[in-house]
Design a protein around this motif. Structure first.
Motif, PDB file in Angstrom:
ATOM      1  N   ILE A 111       0.837  -1.213   0.000  1.00 15.17           N
ATOM      2  CA  ILE A 111       0.000   0.000   0.000  1.00 15.17           C
ATOM      3  C   ILE A 111       0.863   1.252   0.000  1.00 15.17           C
ATOM      4  O   ILE A 111       0.481   2.274  -0.571  1.00 15.17           O
ATOM      5  N   ARG A 112       2.021   1.170   0.609  1.00 17.97           N
ATOM      6  CA  ARG A 112       2.957   2.307   0.630  1.00 17.97           C
ATOM      7  C   ARG A 112       3.430   2.632  -0.795  1.00 17.97           C
ATOM      8  O   ARG A 112       3.466   3.789  -1.181  1.00 17.97           O
ATOM      9  N   TYR A 113       3.768   1.595  -1.562  1.00 17.73           N
ATOM     10  CA  TYR A 113       4.196   1.809  -2.945  1.00 17.73           C
ATOM     11  C   TYR A 113       3.054   2.370  -3.793  1.00 17.73           C
ATOM     12  O   TYR A 113       3.259   3.243  -4.626  1.00 17.73           O
ATOM     13  N   PHE A 114       1.852   1.863  -3.538  1.00 18.02           N
ATOM     14  CA  PHE A 114       0.674   2.383  -4.240  1.00 18.02           C
ATOM     15  C   PHE A 114       0.479   3.863  -3.922  1.00 18.02           C
ATOM     16  O   PHE A 114       0.263   4.678  -4.823  1.00 18.02           O
ATOM     17  N   TYR A 115       0.568   4.204  -2.628  1.00 15.71           N
ATOM     18  CA  TYR A 115       0.396   5.601  -2.217  1.00 15.71           C
ATOM     19  C   TYR A 115       1.410   6.498  -2.918  1.00 15.71           C
ATOM     20  O   TYR A 115       1.046   7.539  -3.483  1.00 15.71           O
ATOM     21  N   PHE A 117       3.125   5.966  -5.641  1.00 20.53           N
ATOM     22  CA  PHE A 117       2.867   6.008  -7.079  1.00 20.53           C
ATOM     23  C   PHE A 117       1.765   7.024  -7.383  1.00 20.53           C
ATOM     24  O   PHE A 117       1.916   7.878  -8.267  1.00 20.53           O
ATOM     25  N   ILE A 118       0.669   6.939  -6.636  1.00 16.84           N
ATOM     26  CA  ILE A 118      -0.453   7.878  -6.829  1.00 16.84           C
ATOM     27  C   ILE A 118       0.013   9.304  -6.537  1.00 16.84           C
ATOM     28  O   ILE A 118      -0.271  10.226  -7.297  1.00 16.84           O
ATOM     29  N   LEU A 119       0.723   9.500  -5.438  1.00 18.14           N
ATOM     30  CA  LEU A 119       1.185  10.833  -5.053  1.00 18.14           C
ATOM     31  C   LEU A 119       2.111  11.434  -6.111  1.00 18.14           C
ATOM     32  O   LEU A 119       1.930  12.590  -6.523  1.00 18.14           O
ATOM     33  N   ILE A 120       3.094  10.669  -6.560  1.00 16.32           N
ATOM     34  CA  ILE A 120       4.069  11.195  -7.525  1.00 16.32           C
ATOM     35  C   ILE A 120       3.405  11.514  -8.861  1.00 16.32           C
ATOM     36  O   ILE A 120       3.639  12.582  -9.434  1.00 16.32           O
ATOM     37  N   THR A 121       2.562  10.608  -9.344  1.00 21.34           N
ATOM     38  CA  THR A 121       1.872  10.896 -10.616  1.00 21.34           C
ATOM     39  C   THR A 121       0.921  12.077 -10.456  1.00 21.34           C
ATOM     40  O   THR A 121       0.791  12.899 -11.368  1.00 21.34           O
ATOM     41  N   THR A 163      -7.823  15.381 -10.123  1.00 17.20           N
ATOM     42  CA  THR A 163      -8.877  15.592  -9.118  1.00 17.20           C
ATOM     43  C   THR A 163      -9.201  14.296  -8.385  1.00 17.20           C
ATOM     44  O   THR A 163      -9.384  14.304  -7.165  1.00 17.20           O
ATOM     45  N   ILE A 164      -9.232  13.187  -9.101  1.00 20.92           N
ATOM     46  CA  ILE A 164      -9.520  11.891  -8.462  1.00 20.92           C
ATOM     47  C   ILE A 164      -8.386  11.490  -7.519  1.00 20.92           C
ATOM     48  O   ILE A 164      -8.621  11.107  -6.365  1.00 20.92           O
ATOM     49  N   THR A 165      -7.157  11.580  -7.996  1.00 20.70           N
ATOM     50  CA  THR A 165      -6.029  11.173  -7.152  1.00 20.70           C
ATOM     51  C   THR A 165      -5.819  12.126  -5.980  1.00 20.70           C
ATOM     52  O   THR A 165      -5.295  11.714  -4.944  1.00 20.70           O
ATOM     53  N   GLY A 166      -6.238  13.375  -6.126  1.00 14.94           N
ATOM     54  CA  GLY A 166      -6.175  14.295  -4.994  1.00 14.94           C
ATOM     55  C   GLY A 166      -7.008  13.794  -3.824  1.00 14.94           C
ATOM     56  O   GLY A 166      -6.576  13.852  -2.665  1.00 14.94           O
ATOM     57  N   VAL A 167      -8.173  13.269  -4.130  1.00 13.77           N
ATOM     58  CA  VAL A 167      -9.036  12.704  -3.083  1.00 13.77           C
ATOM     59  C   VAL A 167      -8.408  11.437  -2.509  1.00 13.77           C
ATOM     60  O   VAL A 167      -8.375  11.238  -1.288  1.00 13.77           O
ATOM     61  N   VAL A 171      -7.402  10.734   1.396  1.00 14.39           N
ATOM     62  CA  VAL A 171      -7.964   9.619   2.164  1.00 14.39           C
ATOM     63  C   VAL A 171      -6.851   8.741   2.724  1.00 14.39           C
ATOM     64  O   VAL A 171      -6.937   8.271   3.869  1.00 14.39           O
ATOM     65  N   MET A 172      -5.788   8.559   1.954  1.00 19.32           N
ATOM     66  CA  MET A 172      -4.707   7.684   2.403  1.00 19.32           C
ATOM     67  C   MET A 172      -3.795   8.348   3.437  1.00 19.32           C
ATOM     68  O   MET A 172      -3.287   7.660   4.331  1.00 19.32           O
ATOM     69  N   ILE A 173      -3.572   9.658   3.335  1.00 23.45           N
ATOM     70  CA  ILE A 173      -2.642  10.334   4.250  1.00 23.45           C
ATOM     71  C   ILE A 173      -3.338  10.835   5.519  1.00 23.45           C
ATOM     72  O   ILE A 173      -2.706  10.960   6.575  1.00 23.45           O
ATOM     73  N   SER A 174      -4.624  11.106   5.463  1.00 23.47           N
ATOM     74  CA  SER A 174      -5.315  11.743   6.596  1.00 23.47           C
ATOM     75  C   SER A 174      -5.224  10.970   7.911  1.00 23.47           C
ATOM     76  O   SER A 174      -5.166  11.607   8.971  1.00 23.47           O
TER      77      SER A 174
END
Length: 180
Positions: A111-115, A117-121, A163-167, A171-174
């Motif tokens: 999940i860390r790698y997924f996070y 990946f989403i954050l960087i992109t 906009t989608i990845t911002g949400v 959700v993942m960092i909060s």
């Protein structure tokens, strides 16, 4: 406004926003060097940003549907609303990050790698999408429809992804916010 002036203005705005965000991420300065004096409303800004991003996602999807139906006026209004909300997001984002508040993602494993990946992109495409959206808006509002369509082939999916990845990032960092 002629095309040359619009191009220069869009370029300047895009570069200035990019530099400001980079400076904030590098923590070159903060509005509140002492975190104990940060106003309490600042801690709501990440949630507000997620709400704005989610709202923009919905507006962009509905806007796409409306233009496919040929409803140009509703399409234009929805996109202008999404643009205003995205501008408010940017102001809110800058205010929050100017406080110097830092949060690290605490997830472990895949999940860390997924996070990340989403954050960087998300970050890279957020930087790319601003000039694309501004050029798309300029072309659309100037009724240069052919150019608008060419630009939107790129700007729309990138803006929607951002906009989608911002949400998703929120959700993942909060859960790791220390100020909840």
């Amino acid at each position: 406004m002629n095309d040359k002036f619009a191009f220069r203005l869009i370029t300047v705005v895009s570069v200035v926003v990019f530099v400001v965000v980079c400076v904030l991420q590098a923590k070159v300065f903060t509005l509140f060097p002492d975190v104990t004096v940060i106003p309490s409303w600042v801690f709501f800004l990440p949630r507000l940003n997620a709400i704005i991003n989610g709202t923009c996602t919905v507006l962009l999807i509905i806007s796409f549907y409306q233009i496919k139906k040929g409803n140009v006026l509703v399409h234009k209004r929805l996109n202008l609303t999404a643009f205003v909300l995205s501008s408010l997001f940017l102001v809110s984002y800058i205010i929050f990050h100017a406080t110097g508040i830092q949060t690290s993602y605490g997830g472990q494993g895949a999940i860390r790698y997924f996070y990340y990946f989403i954050l960087i992109t998300h970050i890279i495409l957020a930087a790319v999408v601003l000039p694309l959206v501004l050029f798309s808006f300029y072309s659309g509002l100037s009724m240069k429809v052919a150019r608008h369509r060419k630009l939107v082939r790129w700007s729309y999916p990138i803006w929607l992804y951002v906009t989608i990845t911002g949400v998703i990032v929120y959700v993942m960092i909060s859960p790791y916010y220390t100020f909840n």
